[in-house]
Design a protein around this motif. Structure first.
Motif, PDB file in Angstrom:
ATOM      1  N   VAL A  69       0.816 -34.142  28.268  1.00  0.00           N
ATOM      2  CA  VAL A  69       0.740 -32.725  27.904  1.00  0.00           C
ATOM      3  C   VAL A  69      -0.592 -32.086  28.287  1.00  0.00           C
ATOM      4  O   VAL A  69      -0.743 -30.864  28.214  1.00  0.00           O
ATOM      5  N   GLN A  70      -1.560 -32.911  28.738  1.00  0.00           N
ATOM      6  CA  GLN A  70      -2.859 -32.347  29.077  1.00  0.00           C
ATOM      7  C   GLN A  70      -3.609 -33.290  30.011  1.00  0.00           C
ATOM      8  O   GLN A  70      -3.566 -34.512  29.846  1.00  0.00           O
ATOM      9  N   LEU A  71      -4.298 -32.728  31.004  1.00  0.00           N
ATOM     10  CA  LEU A  71      -5.193 -33.481  31.889  1.00  0.00           C
ATOM     11  C   LEU A  71      -6.585 -32.897  31.737  1.00  0.00           C
ATOM     12  O   LEU A  71      -6.785 -31.691  31.963  1.00  0.00           O
ATOM     13  N   ASP A  72      -7.535 -33.716  31.355  1.00  0.00           N
ATOM     14  CA  ASP A  72      -8.873 -33.220  31.013  1.00  0.00           C
ATOM     15  C   ASP A  72      -8.720 -32.104  29.975  1.00  0.00           C
ATOM     16  O   ASP A  72      -8.124 -32.331  28.938  1.00  0.00           O
ATOM     17  N   ASN A  73      -9.205 -30.913  30.297  1.00  0.00           N
ATOM     18  CA  ASN A  73      -9.072 -29.789  29.357  1.00  0.00           C
ATOM     19  C   ASN A  73      -7.943 -28.838  29.745  1.00  0.00           C
ATOM     20  O   ASN A  73      -7.828 -27.759  29.165  1.00  0.00           O
ATOM     21  N   GLN A  74      -7.132 -29.236  30.709  1.00  0.00           N
ATOM     22  CA  GLN A  74      -6.064 -28.377  31.220  1.00  0.00           C
ATOM     23  C   GLN A  74      -4.708 -28.797  30.647  1.00  0.00           C
ATOM     24  O   GLN A  74      -4.235 -29.908  30.897  1.00  0.00           O
ATOM     25  N   LYS A  75      -4.087 -27.923  29.873  1.00  0.00           N
ATOM     26  CA  LYS A  75      -2.746 -28.208  29.366  1.00  0.00           C
ATOM     27  C   LYS A  75      -1.743 -28.136  30.508  1.00  0.00           C
ATOM     28  O   LYS A  75      -1.867 -27.296  31.409  1.00  0.00           O
ATOM     29  N   VAL A  76      -0.747 -29.012  30.500  1.00  0.00           N
ATOM     30  CA  VAL A  76       0.296 -29.017  31.528  1.00  0.00           C
ATOM     31  C   VAL A  76       1.653 -28.938  30.843  1.00  0.00           C
ATOM     32  O   VAL A  76       1.949 -29.698  29.924  1.00  0.00           O
ATOM     33  N   HIS A  77       2.453 -27.980  31.296  1.00  0.00           N
ATOM     34  CA  HIS A  77       3.766 -27.760  30.699  1.00  0.00           C
ATOM     35  C   HIS A  77       4.895 -28.379  31.509  1.00  0.00           C
ATOM     36  O   HIS A  77       6.023 -28.492  31.036  1.00  0.00           O
ATOM     37  N   ASP A  78       4.585 -28.747  32.770  1.00  0.00           N
ATOM     38  CA  ASP A  78       5.606 -29.358  33.608  1.00  0.00           C
ATOM     39  C   ASP A  78       4.939 -30.095  34.762  1.00  0.00           C
ATOM     40  O   ASP A  78       3.707 -30.101  34.897  1.00  0.00           O
ATOM     41  N   ILE A  79       5.771 -30.709  35.598  1.00  0.00           N
ATOM     42  CA  ILE A  79       5.249 -31.493  36.729  1.00  0.00           C
ATOM     43  C   ILE A  79       4.482 -30.602  37.699  1.00  0.00           C
ATOM     44  O   ILE A  79       3.470 -31.011  38.273  1.00  0.00           O
ATOM     45  N   LEU A  80       4.954 -29.373  37.899  1.00  0.00           N
ATOM     46  CA  LEU A  80       4.303 -28.449  38.823  1.00  0.00           C
ATOM     47  C   LEU A  80       2.848 -28.204  38.423  1.00  0.00           C
ATOM     48  O   LEU A  80       1.942 -28.284  39.256  1.00  0.00           O
ATOM     49  N   GLU A  81       2.614 -27.932  37.154  1.00  0.00           N
ATOM     50  CA  GLU A  81       1.245 -27.689  36.697  1.00  0.00           C
ATOM     51  C   GLU A  81       0.405 -28.953  36.786  1.00  0.00           C
ATOM     52  O   GLU A  81      -0.782 -28.894  37.129  1.00  0.00           O
ATOM     53  N   LEU A  82       1.011 -30.099  36.483  1.00  0.00           N
ATOM     54  CA  LEU A  82       0.292 -31.366  36.592  1.00  0.00           C
ATOM     55  C   LEU A  82      -0.125 -31.624  38.039  1.00  0.00           C
ATOM     56  O   LEU A  82      -1.277 -31.966  38.315  1.00  0.00           O
ATOM     57  N   ARG A  83       0.822 -31.458  38.956  1.00  0.00           N
ATOM     58  CA  ARG A  83       0.532 -31.693  40.373  1.00  0.00           C
ATOM     59  C   ARG A  83      -0.523 -30.722  40.887  1.00  0.00           C
ATOM     60  O   ARG A  83      -1.440 -31.104  41.622  1.00  0.00           O
ATOM     61  N   LYS A  84      -0.414 -29.461  40.496  1.00  0.00           N
ATOM     62  CA  LYS A  84      -1.365 -28.456  40.982  1.00  0.00           C
ATOM     63  C   LYS A  84      -2.777 -28.771  40.507  1.00  0.00           C
ATOM     64  O   LYS A  84      -3.748 -28.627  41.261  1.00  0.00           O
ATOM     65  N   TYR A  85      -2.917 -29.213  39.259  1.00  0.00           N
ATOM     66  CA  TYR A  85      -4.250 -29.553  38.752  1.00  0.00           C
ATOM     67  C   TYR A  85      -4.830 -30.738  39.520  1.00  0.00           C
ATOM     68  O   TYR A  85      -5.995 -30.707  39.950  1.00  0.00           O
ATOM     69  N   MET A  86      -4.021 -31.766  39.724  1.00  0.00           N
ATOM     70  CA  MET A  86      -4.521 -32.955  40.411  1.00  0.00           C
ATOM     71  C   MET A  86      -4.884 -32.660  41.862  1.00  0.00           C
ATOM     72  O   MET A  86      -5.922 -33.109  42.361  1.00  0.00           O
TER      73      MET A  86
END
Length: 381
Positions: free
Chosen positions: A331-348
Motif C-alpha cells: 500500500v506504500q513505497l517509501d512515503n508514497q502511497k500506492v493504490h494500484d500497480i500503475l502507481e507502484l510501477r510509476k514510482y519505481m
C-alpha cells in the motif's frame, strides 16, 4: 480656388521631396519583416511567370531537420507453406540522431519495429539501407536502430523539451500513410505539456502505464510514428508517437518529450534495453479482487480496498530477501502511497534506480508491516 491651389502646391512639394527622404532613410520600409526574406525577381517580360525565393523561420527549420528524418520499413516473414515470401508489415518514421565512424543510429517507436524479421531504412533521397534492431523499450515506446552510416549526410540536433511553452510553434516531420508521402511537414503549436495518457502495453484492456507526452495540433497520421517534432530552431524536441483517433476528436497529436527520451535512447544504444529497478514479484490490483476474498483471504481491514497484491515472489530477488510473501498487499513505497500497480510501477520507474533502497509498506493477515529492500535490475516489477 485658393484651397485648390494650395493642395496642388502641397502635392508637388511631397513629390519633389520623396527622393531626398528616401536617400536619408526617412521613409518607413513597408516590407520590413525580420522573419521573411524575399529575393527580388529579375525584370520580367510581359507574359512570363514570376518566381520568388521565400525564406522564413519555418523553411529554415525544415531545411535543418528534414534530411535527418527517415522512413522505416518493418519486414516480416510470410507463410512458408503457402509460398509467401517476406513482405513489409508496415512503415513508420525515424530520426537519425548519431553518426559514429561508418555507423549511424536512428530512434523510432517500439511499435514501428515490433515483430520485425528485417528492417530497412529509407533516407530522404530515397536510398534504402538495411538496418538492425539495437534495442527496444515497451514502456516508453522507443527503439533504436543501427544502420550503415556511409550515405548519411545529416544528423538531427536535439533541443530542450523542458523549455517549451504552450502556443510555441512546432513542425511534425515524417512519412504519413507510407513512403509515398515521405518527408511530409505539418505545422502547429504546442497545445499541452506533460499530458498523462493511459497505455495498455500488453493488449489486455488494462492500463499498464501512463505516458507523459507533449500535445500538439500539428497533423500526425499513421506512418508519422517515430518521426520528429521540431521547434522553430530546427531542433528535435519530441518523437511523435500517438494520435487520438476518434470521430469527435481533431488536432490532438502526441509526442514523447526528447528530454525524457534521451537517457532511454542512450541505454538502448549501449545496452540493448532500458535498465529499470525491480523487486522480483508479480502483482494484481486489489480492486479487481472480490470483496469476499479481500476480507476472508487477504484479511484486509474494511477501510483498505485498494493496493497491489503479491501473486508470486521469485527466489533470490529483493522481494524474497526482504521476506515478502504471497498475498501480501503493498500500500506504500517509501512515503508514497500506492493504490494500484500503475502507481507502484510509476514510482519505481521514475523515482528509483538500480541499487537504491526502498521501504515497502504492506498488509499481511490484517497487520501493517514494513520491510526495506535493495532494488536490482533482474526479474519483474
Amino acid at each position: 480656388m485658393a484651397s485648390l491651389a494650395g493642395l496642388v502646391i502641397g502635392a508637388l512639394i511631397v513629390v519633389l521631396a520623396l527622393p531626398k527622404l528616401a536617400d536619408y532613410n526617412l521613409l518607413p520600409n513597408m516590407q520590413d519583416n525580420e522573419n521573411v526574406q524575399i529575393e527580388p525577381a529579375k525584370e520580367q517580360k510581359k507574359g512570363q511567370n514570376v518566381s520568388l525565393n521565400v525564406t522564413t523561420d519555418v523553411t529554415k527549420a525544415v531545411d535543418k531537420a528534414q534530411d535527418a528524418v527517415v522512413g522505416i520499413t518493418n519486414i516480416q516473414s510470410g507463410n512458408f507453406w503457402e509460398g509467401e515470401s517476406s513482405q513489409p508489415a508496415g512503415t513508420g518514421s525515424g530520426v537519425i540522431y548519431k553518426k559514429t565512424g561508418d555507423k549511424a543510429y536512428v530512434v523510432t517507436n517500439n511499435h514501428v519495429v515490433e515483430g520485425a524479421q528485417q528492417l530497412e531504412v529509407t533516407l530522404s533521397d530515397g536510398t534504402k539501407v538495411p538496418a538492425k534492431l539495437r534495442g527496444t523499450d515497451i514502456w516508453s515506446d522507443l527503439a533504436v536502430v543501427e544502420m550503415d552510416g556511409t550515405k548519411v549526410k545529416k544528423v538531427a540536433e536535439f533541443g530542450d523539451s523542458d523549455a517549451l511553452k504552450i502556443g510555441e510553434p512546432v513542425l511534425a516531420i515524417g512519412n504519413p500513410l507510407g513512403l509515398e508521402f515521405s518527408g511530409s511537414v505539418t505545422q502547429g503549436v504546442i497545445s499541452g505539456l506533460e499530458r498523462a495518457i493511459p497505455v495498455d502495453v500488453n493488449g489486455d484492456n488494462v492500463v499498464d502505464w501512463q505516458a507523459e507526452v507533449l500535445q500538439t495540433d500539428a497533423a500526425i497520421n499513421p506512418g508519422n510514428s517515430g518521426g520528429a517534432l521540431v521547434n522553430i530552431a530546427g531542433q528535435v524536441i519530441g518523437i511523435n508517437s500517438m494520435k487520438i483517433a476518434e470521430q469527435s476528436v481533431e488536432g490532438i497529436g502526441l509526442s514523447i518529450p526528447i528530454n525524457f527520451a534521451k537517457p532511454i535512447i542512450d541505454s538502448l544504444e549501449t545496452k540493448g534495453k532500458m535498465v529499470r529497478p525491480a523487486m522480483g514479484v508479480t502483482l494484481r490490483n486489489v480492486n479487481e479482487i472480490p470483496s469476499y476474498h479481500q476480507q476472508e483471504t487477504l484479511k484486509l481491514p474494511k477501510n483498505i480496498t485498494d493496493g497491489a497484491m503479491v501473486e508470486q515472489v521469485y527466489p533470490n530477488t529483493p522481494a524474497s530477501k526482504a521476506g515478502l510473501q504471497e498475498f501480501d498487499v503493498i500500500v506504500q513505497l517509501d512515503n508514497q502511497k500506492v493504490h494500484d500497480i500503475l502507481e507502484l510501477r510509476k514510482y519505481m520507474y521514475t523515482k528509483k534506480q538500480v541499487g537504491d533502497q526502498m521501504e515497502v509498506h504492506f498488509y499481511r493477515n490484517g497487520k501493517l508491516k514494513k520491510e526495506t529492500m535493495t532494488l536490482t535490475s533482474e526479474g519483474t516489477m
